[in-house]
Design a protein around this motif. Structure first.
Motif, mmCIF file in Angstrom:
data_model
loop_
_atom_site.group_PDB
_atom_site.id
_atom_site.type_symbol
_atom_site.label_atom_id
_atom_site.label_comp_id
_atom_site.label_asym_id
_atom_site.label_seq_id
_atom_site.Cartn_x
_atom_site.Cartn_y
_atom_site.Cartn_z
ATOM 1 N N VAL A 9 -41.597 6.536 5.462
ATOM 2 C CA VAL A 9 -42.394 7.273 4.466
ATOM 3 C C VAL A 9 -43.152 8.414 5.127
ATOM 4 C CG1 VAL A 9 -42.634 5.299 2.935
ATOM 5 C CG2 VAL A 9 -44.333 5.674 4.743
ATOM 6 N N LEU A 10 -43.050 8.543 6.447
ATOM 7 C CA LEU A 10 -43.664 9.642 7.177
ATOM 8 C C LEU A 10 -42.614 10.707 7.474
ATOM 9 C CD1 LEU A 10 -45.691 7.596 9.836
ATOM 10 C CD2 LEU A 10 -46.474 8.417 7.609
ATOM 11 N N GLY A 11 -43.052 11.966 7.495
ATOM 12 C CA GLY A 11 -42.146 13.015 7.913
ATOM 13 C C GLY A 11 -41.949 12.963 9.419
ATOM 14 N N ILE A 12 -40.696 13.018 9.888
ATOM 15 C CA ILE A 12 -40.397 12.933 11.320
ATOM 16 C C ILE A 12 -39.523 14.111 11.711
ATOM 17 C CG2 ILE A 12 -39.285 11.575 13.145
ATOM 18 C CD1 ILE A 12 -39.942 9.062 11.535
ATOM 19 N N TYR A 13 -39.865 14.725 12.825
ATOM 20 C CA TYR A 13 -38.985 15.756 13.374
ATOM 21 C C TYR A 13 -39.067 15.741 14.892
ATOM 22 C CZ TYR A 13 -43.072 18.915 13.958
ATOM 23 O OH TYR A 13 -44.255 19.493 14.316
ATOM 24 N N ILE A 14 -37.969 16.218 15.536
ATOM 25 C CA ILE A 14 -37.903 16.266 16.996
ATOM 26 C C ILE A 14 -37.738 17.716 17.418
ATOM 27 C CG2 ILE A 14 -36.546 15.610 19.037
ATOM 28 C CD1 ILE A 14 -35.794 13.031 17.569
ATOM 29 N N VAL A 15 -38.543 18.128 18.391
ATOM 30 C CA VAL A 15 -38.516 19.493 18.918
ATOM 31 C C VAL A 15 -38.103 19.440 20.390
ATOM 32 C CG1 VAL A 15 -39.839 21.583 19.406
ATOM 33 C CG2 VAL A 15 -40.298 20.263 17.328
ATOM 34 N N GLN A 16 -37.123 20.244 20.720
ATOM 35 C CA GLN A 16 -36.662 20.330 22.114
ATOM 36 C C GLN A 16 -36.449 21.802 22.462
ATOM 37 O OE1 GLN A 16 -32.625 18.848 23.266
ATOM 38 N NE2 GLN A 16 -33.813 17.341 24.469
ATOM 39 N N ASP A 17 -37.059 22.234 23.566
ATOM 40 C CA ASP A 17 -36.985 23.652 23.957
ATOM 41 C C ASP A 17 -37.397 24.559 22.803
ATOM 42 O OD1 ASP A 17 -36.080 22.932 26.494
ATOM 43 O OD2 ASP A 17 -33.988 22.915 25.829
ATOM 44 N N ASN A 18 -38.463 24.155 22.114
ATOM 45 C CA ASN A 18 -39.034 24.929 21.007
ATOM 46 C C ASN A 18 -38.049 25.160 19.864
ATOM 47 O OD1 ASN A 18 -41.406 26.096 19.967
ATOM 48 N ND2 ASN A 18 -40.645 28.163 20.385
ATOM 49 N N ILE A 19 -37.135 24.228 19.705
ATOM 50 C CA ILE A 19 -36.161 24.265 18.604
ATOM 51 C C ILE A 19 -36.180 22.907 17.912
ATOM 52 C CG2 ILE A 19 -33.717 24.504 17.961
ATOM 53 C CD1 ILE A 19 -34.948 27.097 18.826
ATOM 54 N N ILE A 20 -36.149 22.923 16.576
ATOM 55 C CA ILE A 20 -36.107 21.660 15.818
ATOM 56 C C ILE A 20 -34.696 21.085 15.937
ATOM 57 C CG2 ILE A 20 -36.309 20.603 13.541
ATOM 58 C CD1 ILE A 20 -38.321 22.796 12.830
ATOM 59 N N ALA A 35 -31.744 20.334 5.255
ATOM 60 C CA ALA A 35 -31.665 20.147 6.698
ATOM 61 C C ALA A 35 -31.092 21.371 7.394
ATOM 62 C CB ALA A 35 -30.824 18.907 7.018
ATOM 63 N N GLU A 36 -30.080 21.984 6.785
ATOM 64 C CA GLU A 36 -29.442 23.142 7.403
ATOM 65 C C GLU A 36 -30.375 24.357 7.508
ATOM 66 O OE1 GLU A 36 -29.074 23.469 3.027
ATOM 67 O OE2 GLU A 36 -28.774 21.851 4.489
ATOM 68 N N GLU A 37 -31.475 24.344 6.703
ATOM 69 C CA GLU A 37 -32.428 25.460 6.740
ATOM 70 C C GLU A 37 -33.491 25.286 7.814
ATOM 71 O OE1 GLU A 37 -33.178 27.045 2.380
ATOM 72 O OE2 GLU A 37 -33.249 24.845 2.381
ATOM 73 N N VAL A 38 -33.543 24.094 8.410
ATOM 74 C CA VAL A 38 -34.621 23.797 9.355
ATOM 75 C C VAL A 38 -34.100 23.537 10.762
ATOM 76 C CG1 VAL A 38 -36.538 22.221 9.850
ATOM 77 C CG2 VAL A 38 -36.001 22.831 7.491
ATOM 78 N N VAL A 39 -33.063 22.722 10.856
ATOM 79 C CA VAL A 39 -32.526 22.365 12.175
ATOM 80 C C VAL A 39 -32.028 23.624 12.881
ATOM 81 C CG1 VAL A 39 -30.759 21.018 13.385
ATOM 82 C CG2 VAL A 39 -31.957 20.026 11.418
ATOM 83 N N GLN A 40 -32.281 23.666 14.179
ATOM 84 C CA GLN A 40 -31.979 24.803 15.045
ATOM 85 C C GLN A 40 -32.917 25.997 14.799
ATOM 86 O OE1 GLN A 40 -30.015 24.349 17.598
ATOM 87 N NE2 GLN A 40 -29.494 22.305 16.835
ATOM 88 N N ARG A 41 -33.995 25.762 14.116
ATOM 89 C CA ARG A 41 -34.987 26.816 13.908
ATOM 90 C C ARG A 41 -36.254 26.484 14.713
ATOM 91 N NH1 ARG A 41 -34.587 29.438 8.913
ATOM 92 N NH2 ARG A 41 -36.373 30.663 9.663
ATOM 93 N N SER A 42 -37.103 27.495 14.893
ATOM 94 C CA SER A 42 -38.368 27.293 15.603
ATOM 95 C C SER A 42 -39.340 26.522 14.708
ATOM 96 C CB SER A 42 -38.982 28.640 15.995
ATOM 97 O OG SER A 42 -40.313 28.456 16.462
ATOM 98 N N PRO A 43 -40.132 25.583 15.288
ATOM 99 C CA PRO A 43 -41.118 24.851 14.479
ATOM 100 C C PRO A 43 -42.224 25.751 13.930
ATOM 101 C CG PRO A 43 -41.403 24.346 16.807
ATOM 102 C CD PRO A 43 -40.124 25.128 16.695
ATOM 103 N N SER A 44 -42.347 26.968 14.451
ATOM 104 C CA SER A 44 -43.390 27.865 13.942
ATOM 105 C C SER A 44 -43.189 28.169 12.460
ATOM 106 C CB SER A 44 -43.406 29.166 14.747
ATOM 107 O OG SER A 44 -42.181 29.868 14.586
ATOM 108 N N MET A 45 -41.949 28.018 11.948
ATOM 109 C CA MET A 45 -41.683 28.265 10.537
ATOM 110 C C MET A 45 -42.418 27.272 9.629
ATOM 111 S SD MET A 45 -37.875 26.640 9.899
ATOM 112 C CE MET A 45 -37.978 26.876 8.141
ATOM 113 N N LEU A 46 -42.858 26.152 10.230
ATOM 114 C CA LEU A 46 -43.519 25.116 9.434
ATOM 115 C C LEU A 46 -44.986 25.442 9.147
ATOM 116 C CD1 LEU A 46 -42.188 22.007 11.397
ATOM 117 C CD2 LEU A 46 -41.160 23.111 9.380
#
Length: 366
Positions: A9-20, A35-46
């Motif tokens: 029920v919590l939002g979970i994401y993994i960041v590696q080398d400043n990429i989701i 998912a395709e709009e977020v993965v491989q993008r920078s977390p700064s978009m959040l």
């Protein structure tokens, strides 16, 4: 792990080398992305633009901090451009053999809005409290006025008794004078006149105290050099020869006072001090009048080396109609208290039996 993450029920994401690298369904629901709009993008978009540097810094700290799980809050932005408040927890991990950061996020927008609403309510509550306080002060002033009117009713019988007695003395004295004058005994005539004068003065003081206690009038403050004013007032007083008066006038300031009202207060206190020193039980004959500035207020102290005031008497000393004297009816100190409280000041009594009494009159210095 993936099964647990997908069902969380919590939002979970993994960041590696400043990429989701990974997001779970709850994360996508919070932000409204696929998912395709977020993965491989920078977390700064959040994050909201103003919070992007903050988020990047926290993720870097998380990566360098081992299993640090301290939480932080930031403002996010959804796909629709809506601002949301987020609270994030996480730790550094290895993802596919490389260092990464796993973050869990909670949407706390509802809580934040509730807190803001509570803050607005508290501010409004403070305004309400201030308004109610003002209303209570007005009600208190009205109660004081009604109390004075109530006391006035009690005074009627006392005034009649107290004034008739000295006036009766004046009447009989004048009658005696007529008889004495017939015999041309001038010395006895003088004593009779002095007796009549003393009783007339008593009547006048009773009436003055009554008017000062019961009548509400507009204050007329005037800028006054308090030390000079007190010096003049003291010179106007006729003190018994046995009383030694000491002046310690060190205030050195100009204050705004209703001179006539304040004069009445000081004279009432002086009269009480003189009476205490004339008491046969008084251990001394020293009257001290002082002025000074302390704790952001003007203080005028009138001290005597009289017999002091018993504890039981001190408890009732500001009570109207209470007196230990054989004449008067106990309005002297209540009048003083009223005069000082009108401009926001007060009266304090310090006394010890066989050591004397100090009456402190004070006014706030704005």
């Amino acid at each position: 792990f993936r099964t647990l993450a997908e069902q969380s029920v919590l939002g979970i994401y993994i960041v590696q080398d400043n990429i989701i690298k990974y997001v779970n369904p709850r994360f996508l629901a919070i932000f409204g992305y696929g998912a395709e709009e977020v993965v491989q993008r920078s977390p700064s978009m959040l994050a909201l633009e103003e919070d992007r540097f903050f988020l990047a810094d926290r993720l870097a700290q998380r990566k360098a901090g081992g299993t640090d799980s301290n939480s932080y809050q930031f403002r996010g932005v959804t796909k629709k451009g809506e601002m949301i408040f987020l609270e994030s927890y996480g730790a550094s991990i290895y993802y596919r053999g490389q260092p990464a950061v796993l973050e869990t996020i909670i949407d706390i927008t509802g809580r934040k809005r509730t807190e803001e609403e509570l803050a607005r309510y508290r501010a409004h509550l403070a305004e309400l409290v201030e308004e109610r306080t003002r209303e209570l002060n007005e009600v208190q002033a009205e109660l004081v006025r009604k109390e004075r009117l109530s006391v006035l009713g009690q005074l009627t019988a006392t005034v009649a008794h107290e004034i008739r007695n000295p006036l009766g003395t004046v009447r009989s004295t004048i009658f005696s004078m007529g008889k004495i004058l017939e015999k041309s005994d001038l010395s006895r005539t003088q004593r009779a006149l002095q007796l009549a004068e003393r009783n007339i003065v008593r009547c006048d003081k009773i009436i003055d105290d009554l008017l000062n206690f019961t009548l509400l009038r507009q204050l007329k403050p005037e800028a006054t050099l308090i030390d000079s004013w007190l010096e003049v007032l003291l010179k106007e007083q006729t003190l018994p020869e046995r009383i030694h008066c000491v002046r310690e006038l060190n205030a050195g300031i100009e204050v705004s006072i209703d001179r006539e009202r304040f004069r009445r207060a000081v004279i009432n206190v002086l009269d009480n001090a003189v009476s205490a020193l004339l008491d046969p039980q008084a251990p001394g004959n020293r009257l001290t009048v002082g002025s000074l500035v302390a704790d952001h207020r003007l203080e005028i102290r009138v001290s005597d080396t009289g017999a002091g005031i018993p504890v039981e008497t001190r408890k009732r000393i500001f009570e109207p109609l209470f007196t230990t004297k054989s004449f008067g009816f106990g309005l002297g100190l209540p009048v003083v208290k009223n005069i000082l409280q009108e401009p926001g000041g007060g009266v304090e009594i310090l006394s010890q039996e066989r050591q004397g009494t100090t009456v402190l009159l004070w006014l706030p210095l704005l």
